[in-house]
Scaffold this motif. Structure first.
Motif, PDB file in Angstrom:
ATOM      1  N   MET A 179       0.539  -1.746  -0.096  1.00 34.30           N
ATOM      2  CA  MET A 179      -0.358  -0.121  -0.028  1.00 34.30           C
ATOM      3  C   MET A 179       0.725   1.523  -0.201  1.00 34.30           C
ATOM      4  SD  MET A 179      -2.900   1.425   2.833  1.00 34.30           S
ATOM      5  CE  MET A 179      -2.487   1.442   3.865  1.00 34.30           C
ATOM      6  N   ILE A 180       0.445   2.455  -0.792  1.00 30.93           N
ATOM      7  CA  ILE A 180       1.103   3.528  -0.858  1.00 30.93           C
ATOM      8  C   ILE A 180       0.350   4.317   0.373  1.00 30.93           C
ATOM      9  CG2 ILE A 180       2.110   5.879  -2.289  1.00 30.93           C
ATOM     10  CD1 ILE A 180       2.413   3.181  -4.342  1.00 30.93           C
ATOM     11  N   SER A 181       1.256   5.168   0.850  1.00 28.72           N
ATOM     12  CA  SER A 181       0.176   6.364   2.229  1.00 28.72           C
ATOM     13  C   SER A 181       0.978   7.713   1.398  1.00 28.72           C
ATOM     14  CB  SER A 181       1.027   5.981   2.985  1.00 28.72           C
ATOM     15  OG  SER A 181       1.059   6.340   4.699  1.00 28.72           O
ATOM     16  N   HIS A 182       0.314   8.071   1.376  1.00 36.45           N
ATOM     17  CA  HIS A 182       0.522   9.650   0.485  1.00 36.45           C
ATOM     18  C   HIS A 182       0.513  10.963   1.989  1.00 36.45           C
ATOM     19  CE1 HIS A 182      -0.652   7.883  -3.040  1.00 36.45           C
ATOM     20  NE2 HIS A 182      -1.102   7.641  -2.732  1.00 36.45           N
ATOM     21  N   GLN A 183       0.902  11.658   1.766  1.00 33.46           N
ATOM     22  CA  GLN A 183       1.304  12.556   2.315  1.00 33.46           C
ATOM     23  C   GLN A 183       0.809  13.906   2.024  1.00 33.46           C
ATOM     24  OE1 GLN A 183       5.740  13.862   3.899  1.00 33.46           O
ATOM     25  NE2 GLN A 183       4.659  14.421   5.634  1.00 33.46           N
ATOM     26  N   SER A 184       1.127  14.601   0.242  1.00 36.54           N
ATOM     27  CA  SER A 184       0.550  15.201  -0.040  1.00 36.54           C
ATOM     28  C   SER A 184       1.354  15.192  -1.806  1.00 36.54           C
ATOM     29  CB  SER A 184       1.360  16.722   0.361  1.00 36.54           C
ATOM     30  OG  SER A 184       2.164  16.838   0.231  1.00 36.54           O
ATOM     31  N   ILE A 185       0.861  16.157  -2.726  1.00 34.20           N
ATOM     32  CA  ILE A 185       1.537  16.522  -3.384  1.00 34.20           C
ATOM     33  C   ILE A 185       2.595  17.772  -3.721  1.00 34.20           C
ATOM     34  CG2 ILE A 185       1.296  17.661  -5.629  1.00 34.20           C
ATOM     35  CD1 ILE A 185      -1.932  16.991  -6.364  1.00 34.20           C
ATOM     36  N   GLN A 186       4.017  17.131  -4.015  1.00 36.72           N
ATOM     37  CA  GLN A 186       5.420  17.961  -3.701  1.00 36.72           C
ATOM     38  C   GLN A 186       5.402  18.848  -4.710  1.00 36.72           C
ATOM     39  OE1 GLN A 186       8.398  17.511  -5.439  1.00 36.72           O
ATOM     40  NE2 GLN A 186       9.147  19.707  -3.914  1.00 36.72           N
ATOM     41  N   HIS A 187       4.953  18.147  -5.979  1.00 36.08           N
ATOM     42  CA  HIS A 187       5.687  19.263  -7.415  1.00 36.08           C
ATOM     43  C   HIS A 187       4.368  18.796  -8.579  1.00 36.08           C
ATOM     44  CE1 HIS A 187       8.502  16.383  -8.726  1.00 36.08           C
ATOM     45  NE2 HIS A 187       8.027  17.096  -9.859  1.00 36.08           N
ATOM     46  N   VAL A 188       4.178  19.533  -9.224  1.00 34.74           N
ATOM     47  CA  VAL A 188       3.391  19.272 -10.551  1.00 34.74           C
ATOM     48  C   VAL A 188       4.675  20.092 -11.541  1.00 34.74           C
ATOM     49  CG1 VAL A 188       2.095  19.732 -12.542  1.00 34.74           C
ATOM     50  CG2 VAL A 188       1.416  19.299  -9.656  1.00 34.74           C
ATOM     51  N   SER A 189       4.935  19.468 -12.454  1.00 40.73           N
ATOM     52  CA  SER A 189       6.008  19.817 -13.696  1.00 40.73           C
ATOM     53  C   SER A 189       5.237  19.708 -14.901  1.00 40.73           C
ATOM     54  CB  SER A 189       6.274  18.294 -14.310  1.00 40.73           C
ATOM     55  OG  SER A 189       7.611  18.106 -12.899  1.00 40.73           O
ATOM     56  N   LEU A 190       5.271  20.236 -15.694  1.00 42.09           N
ATOM     57  CA  LEU A 190       4.829  21.613 -16.990  1.00 42.09           C
ATOM     58  C   LEU A 190       6.201  21.648 -17.994  1.00 42.09           C
ATOM     59  CD1 LEU A 190       2.272  23.921 -15.935  1.00 42.09           C
ATOM     60  CD2 LEU A 190       1.654  21.029 -16.022  1.00 42.09           C
ATOM     61  N   SER A 191       6.352  21.016 -19.264  1.00 42.34           N
ATOM     62  CA  SER A 191       6.121  20.957 -20.283  1.00 42.34           C
ATOM     63  C   SER A 191       5.659  22.346 -20.775  1.00 42.34           C
ATOM     64  CB  SER A 191       6.381  20.440 -21.053  1.00 42.34           C
ATOM     65  OG  SER A 191       6.656  19.078 -20.779  1.00 42.34           O
ATOM     66  N   VAL A 192       7.436  22.955 -21.027  1.00 39.95           N
ATOM     67  CA  VAL A 192       8.182  24.231 -21.809  1.00 39.95           C
ATOM     68  C   VAL A 192       8.179  24.406 -22.833  1.00 39.95           C
ATOM     69  CG1 VAL A 192       6.447  25.864 -20.011  1.00 39.95           C
ATOM     70  CG2 VAL A 192       8.773  25.695 -20.367  1.00 39.95           C
ATOM     71  N   THR A 193       8.226  25.196 -23.950  1.00 39.01           N
ATOM     72  CA  THR A 193       9.118  25.258 -25.457  1.00 39.01           C
ATOM     73  C   THR A 193      10.521  26.830 -24.706  1.00 39.01           C
ATOM     74  OG1 THR A 193       7.944  26.767 -26.167  1.00 39.01           O
ATOM     75  CG2 THR A 193       7.746  24.916 -26.888  1.00 39.01           C
ATOM     76  N   ASN A 194       9.952  27.569 -24.679  1.00 39.45           N
ATOM     77  CA  ASN A 194      10.599  29.275 -23.973  1.00 39.45           C
ATOM     78  C   ASN A 194      10.854  28.840 -23.041  1.00 39.45           C
ATOM     79  OD1 ASN A 194      11.293  31.311 -24.329  1.00 39.45           O
ATOM     80  ND2 ASN A 194      10.886  32.158 -26.319  1.00 39.45           N
ATOM     81  N   LEU A 195      11.776  29.325 -21.782  1.00 38.68           N
ATOM     82  CA  LEU A 195      11.485  29.504 -21.049  1.00 38.68           C
ATOM     83  C   LEU A 195      11.583  30.809 -20.356  1.00 38.68           C
ATOM     84  CD1 LEU A 195      12.396  28.317 -18.357  1.00 38.68           C
ATOM     85  CD2 LEU A 195      14.400  28.400 -18.457  1.00 38.68           C
ATOM     86  N   GLU A 196      11.875  32.116 -21.192  1.00 29.43           N
ATOM     87  CA  GLU A 196      11.607  33.071 -20.838  1.00 29.43           C
ATOM     88  C   GLU A 196      10.270  34.069 -21.012  1.00 29.43           C
ATOM     89  OE1 GLU A 196      14.249  35.079 -19.449  1.00 29.43           O
ATOM     90  OE2 GLU A 196      15.107  33.397 -19.321  1.00 29.43           O
ATOM     91  N   MET A 197       9.292  32.974 -22.772  1.00 31.80           N
ATOM     92  CA  MET A 197       8.247  33.543 -22.613  1.00 31.80           C
ATOM     93  C   MET A 197       7.473  32.832 -21.312  1.00 31.80           C
ATOM     94  SD  MET A 197       6.147  32.803 -26.018  1.00 31.80           S
ATOM     95  CE  MET A 197       6.555  31.743 -26.031  1.00 31.80           C
ATOM     96  N   ALA A 198       7.608  31.630 -20.631  1.00 32.71           N
ATOM     97  CA  ALA A 198       7.292  31.170 -19.630  1.00 32.71           C
ATOM     98  C   ALA A 198       7.095  31.784 -18.314  1.00 32.71           C
ATOM     99  CB  ALA A 198       7.564  29.414 -19.784  1.00 32.71           C
TER     100      ALA A 198
END
Length: 130
Positions: A1-20
């Motif tokens: 069984m997996i015991s959850h604590q919280s969401i730590q992060h969400v990752s999103l893909s981007v193409t242009n870092l400065e614009m993002a």
């Protein structure tokens, strides 16, 4: 069984870092935090005790080809404090959005895209739920 604590992060893909980065810092008003020296470009943001990680990957399979504001698509949802202020802010910055007010979810919702088409939802408890 997996015991959850919280969401730590969400990752999103981007193409242009400065614009993002401009969008996440100046439109979403998030605070950038230190990121380890990975061998790829990206940025990390703090939101409460969680994080949003932007990862530059122009060939990412998660980038949406169609930028319709369709809430059935995978999306990032952020709880907000003031619906009217958030909506006014988006209008002021010429962000195209779609509202779902007093919907069945119990949240008033605003949907819009980041520059790469990542779908974002801002939500607050709806009037009928308050």
């Amino acid at each position: 069984m997996i015991s959850h604590q919280s969401i730590q992060h969400v990752s999103l893909s981007v193409t242009n870092l400065e614009m993002a980065k401009h969008f996440y810092e100046n439109i979403l008003c998030l605070k950038e935090i230190e990121r380890p020296p990975f061998d790829s470009d990206g940025a990390w943001y703090e939101i409460g005790s969680q994080q949003i990680h932007l990862i530059v990957d122009e060939n990412s399979q998660t980038l949406r080809k169609n930028h319709d504001l369709n809430s059935r698509e995978g999306h990032l949802a952020l709880r907000i404090n003031d619906y009217r202020s958030a909506l006014d802010w988006l209008v002021q910055h010429h962000i195209e959005y779609r509202e779902d007010v007093n919907g069945v979810s119990g949240f008033d919702q605003i949907y819009f895209n980041d520059p790469d088409g990542n779908l974002i939802e801002l939500n607050i408890m709806s009037n009928k739920s308050r």
